[in-house]
Design a protein around this motif. Sequence first.
Motif: not given
Length: 214
Positions: A68-70, A118-126, A150-158
């Motif tokens: 995911g992120y970063k 259940p991914q709503l929990w993933n969203v809440l956790k960040g 360029d896939y690596r640029y997606l790491y800039r967002v959740r």
Amino acid sequence: MDAGMAEIEAEKSDIYYISPFNAALKRFFDIVLAVSGMIVFSPLYLVIWLMIKIEDHGPAIFSQERIGYKGKPFTIYKFRSMVTDAEKDGEAQLCHEDDDRLTKVGNFLRSHHLDELPQLWNVLKGDMSFVGPRPERECFISMILERNPDYRYLYRVRPGLFSEATLYNGYTDTMEKMLERLRMDLDWLRKQSVWLDARIVFLTVWSILSGKKF
């Protein structure tokens, strides 16, 4: 890296820049929507849990590591839609249409995207956001990076529960679809705004409620 490549990288970095204000605003709405969704859908959580348990007595929740992120790994949660030994040989496999590993309940859940509640929990956790690129497994990311770094640029967002690419490109069961999804994700990242995210959420919910398959 030569000067030409450095200039190209700098231009791409600017194109895919997310301002701290937009990131904070996006996170605020994620928390509000995640809490609201978990409250509203809590009775449905119980019904789905019982349906899965009654069918084959296996675990109702499926968890898997995603990136995911970063570029950091996290555990994603879903309602289990496949048999418990779907990847018994240890080899990662993509789900495809009419996959015989899907249970009857799981096929229904997946067709209506209810397995992702259940991914709503993933969203809440960040770990995730309401809108963003769908999170992928590391083995598939490595394959994508070989074809488009360029896939690596997606790491800039959740990564997201909803995405424009999933809405219009559907589930990805081939490398060609993965690369097309990446193209659409990068286009979303370039145009990213709260209003665009709101439009994607609305269109996705409308598509699910109207029975559209994607």
